[in-house]
Enzyme design. Sequence first.
Site, PDB file in Angstrom:
ATOM      1  N   ARG A   1      -8.105  14.487   1.606  1.00 44.13           N
ATOM      2  CA  ARG A   1      -8.345  13.208   0.935  1.00 44.13           C
ATOM      3  C   ARG A   1      -9.234  12.317   1.793  1.00 44.13           C
ATOM      4  NH1 ARG A   1      -3.375   9.232  -0.555  1.00 44.13           N
ATOM      5  NH2 ARG A   1      -3.701   8.686   1.637  1.00 44.13           N
TER       6      ARG A   1
ATOM      7  N   PHE B   1       4.036   9.282  -6.376  1.00 42.78           N
ATOM      8  CA  PHE B   1       4.260   9.215  -4.932  1.00 42.78           C
ATOM      9  C   PHE B   1       5.743   9.480  -4.620  1.00 42.78           C
ATOM     10  CE2 PHE B   1       4.675   7.124  -0.809  1.00 42.78           C
ATOM     11  CZ  PHE B   1       3.508   7.531  -0.174  1.00 42.78           C
TER      12      PHE B   1
ATOM     13  N   ASP C   1       2.839   1.151 -10.269  1.00 40.65           N
ATOM     14  CA  ASP C   1       2.646   1.231  -8.825  1.00 40.65           C
ATOM     15  C   ASP C   1       1.149   1.072  -8.561  1.00 40.65           C
ATOM     16  OD1 ASP C   1       2.192   2.033  -6.200  1.00 40.65           O
ATOM     17  OD2 ASP C   1       3.963   3.324  -6.193  1.00 40.65           O
TER      18      ASP C   1
ATOM     19  N   TYR D   1      -0.949  -2.946   3.117  1.00 41.22           N
ATOM     20  CA  TYR D   1      -1.463  -2.406   4.377  1.00 41.22           C
ATOM     21  C   TYR D   1      -2.508  -1.324   4.161  1.00 41.22           C
ATOM     22  CZ  TYR D   1       2.303   0.884   3.266  1.00 41.22           C
ATOM     23  OH  TYR D   1       3.132   1.761   2.622  1.00 41.22           O
ATOM     24  N   LYS D   2      -2.832  -1.035   2.887  1.00 43.11           N
ATOM     25  CA  LYS D   2      -3.871  -0.038   2.609  1.00 43.11           C
ATOM     26  C   LYS D   2      -5.203  -0.772   2.448  1.00 43.11           C
ATOM     27  CE  LYS D   2      -0.456   3.234   1.055  1.00 43.11           C
ATOM     28  NZ  LYS D   2       0.388   3.747  -0.026  1.00 43.11           N
TER      29      LYS D   2
HETATM   30  C1  LIG Z   1       1.726   3.985   0.166  1.00 36.07           C
HETATM   31  C2  LIG Z   1       2.488   4.105  -1.085  1.00 36.07           C
HETATM   32  C3  LIG Z   1       3.821   3.700  -1.160  1.00 36.07           C
HETATM   33  C4  LIG Z   1       4.514   3.221   0.082  1.00 36.07           C
HETATM   34  O1  LIG Z   1       5.744   2.626  -0.074  1.00 36.07           O
HETATM   35  P1  LIG Z   1       6.382   1.849   1.190  1.00 36.07           P
HETATM   36  O2  LIG Z   1       7.669   1.350   0.730  1.00 36.07           O
HETATM   37  O3  LIG Z   1       5.394   0.809   1.599  1.00 36.07           O
HETATM   38  O4  LIG Z   1       6.524   2.841   2.308  1.00 36.07           O
HETATM   39  C5  LIG Z   1       4.444   3.784  -2.401  1.00 36.07           C
HETATM   40  N1  LIG Z   1       3.791   4.244  -3.493  1.00 36.07           N
HETATM   41  C6  LIG Z   1       2.499   4.659  -3.432  1.00 36.07           C
HETATM   42  C7  LIG Z   1       1.803   5.146  -4.664  1.00 36.07           C
HETATM   43  C8  LIG Z   1       1.819   4.619  -2.228  1.00 36.07           C
HETATM   44  O5  LIG Z   1       0.563   5.033  -2.167  1.00 36.07           O
END
Ligand SMILES: *Cc1c(COP(=O)(O)O)cnc(C)c1O
Length: 410
Positions: free
Chosen positions: A383, A132, A209, A234-235
């Site tokens: 997706r 990511f 992660d 939040y997901k």
């Molecule tokens: C959504 C997501 C993030 C988001 O990071 P934030 O600091 O909450 O914006 C990071 N890594 C992955 C793999 C994600 O899917």
Amino acid sequence: MVSRIPSAGREWAEELDRHDPLAAFRDRFQLPQDQTIYLDGNSLGMMPKEAMARLTKVAQWQWGDRLIRSWSEDWLEAPSRIGDLLGQELLGAQAGEVVITDSVSVNLYKLINAALDAGPDRTRIVSERAIFPTDRYILEGVARARGLELVLLEAGDGQALTPEEVSPAVDQSTALLLLQHVDYRSAAITEMAAMNQIASQAGALTLWDLCHSVGVVPVELEASRADLAVGCTYKYLNSGPGAPAFLYVRRHHQKLLRQPIWGWFSQADQFAMEELYRPPASIARFQVGTPNILGTSLVQLGVELTVEAGLGRVRTKAMALTELARFLHQQWLLDLGYGFASPKDPNRRGAHVSLRHPSARAICAELGDHRVVVDYRPPDLIRFGLAPLTVRFTDVWDALNTLRQFCPHV
Ligand SMILES: *Cc1c(COP(=O)(O)O)cnc(C)c1O
């Protein structure tokens, strides 16, 4: 044993909904008024109806009435209390190993630096090129600031790195191995235990992660011998936009690792207002400043809903939803030029599927015009997030039927 042969007819999806033990959970969430089919719960989960009552309780009774006393009565320990619930129920962690704090990005920065400080003679960080973006940017920033070598590996199958691909890159010079558990594009699950073993044999630490696994894929941090982890709420945990993230540090490492932001919430006796910084030998040393209490209260609600549903049942439904999507892709979409960009084996993928098409961007816009909300992921992925608490089998059928009818030649 399959009791009936699946057909591509909508009755099949309707029957799956009728036998879905989690069907009633959809009623616990506010649904969009315009009948949108929402397949983006892996970017922002739907709002639990009880969210407003929880916020009101914290605002009206704790903030409004008890005021500053609420810190000692509840708020100071909320991040570790709710972290314990999340860690023990959903991550295979022990009490005292998870805390709710900051954002994923900030937690990555803290834990990457803590891991690097623990191996001062080591000069290499290993991760994946397709990780990511925020993970990669933070890695690149830290590597540049410290003059370290950043090795970004590429998965041969374009979905997830294998232990055989990672092993040669991790050696005695490696301080840290940072990987996604579920790939945010392909949904492929990385073999956590094997990767942890590769790192520990070289004396390196692993950092996972968990953003696309927490709440939908059982994670065994303890049993797989993971060192560190971060993830968001939040997901799939439906805790609301900007709800605080979590971090995990294996208990054995806690007194040895130090994060770089020496805030007063990571001080042993923070209200002694001491001159010297002395972090406690506990997970609390990975906090920084005053926590977001309204957001943290919604993390508790999100975890409770998933625990009530049962992670095993959530996982079973996620596999069935993604399997239905794969079946309909084969029946309808393969011949229209859509590729299947997720693992074919449901055991090897999380709760989303990605389809590949050269016009993916236009197709996602077209789907949006037909009230099907999905994500476009450049350059060519569509997706579909199939969050099991809120998505029905008929939603999958209707969404892919819309795709087949309206978007074949965009
Ligand atoms: C959504 C997501 C993030 C988001 O990071 P934030 O600091 O909450 O914006 C990071 N890594 C992955 C793999 C994600 O899917």
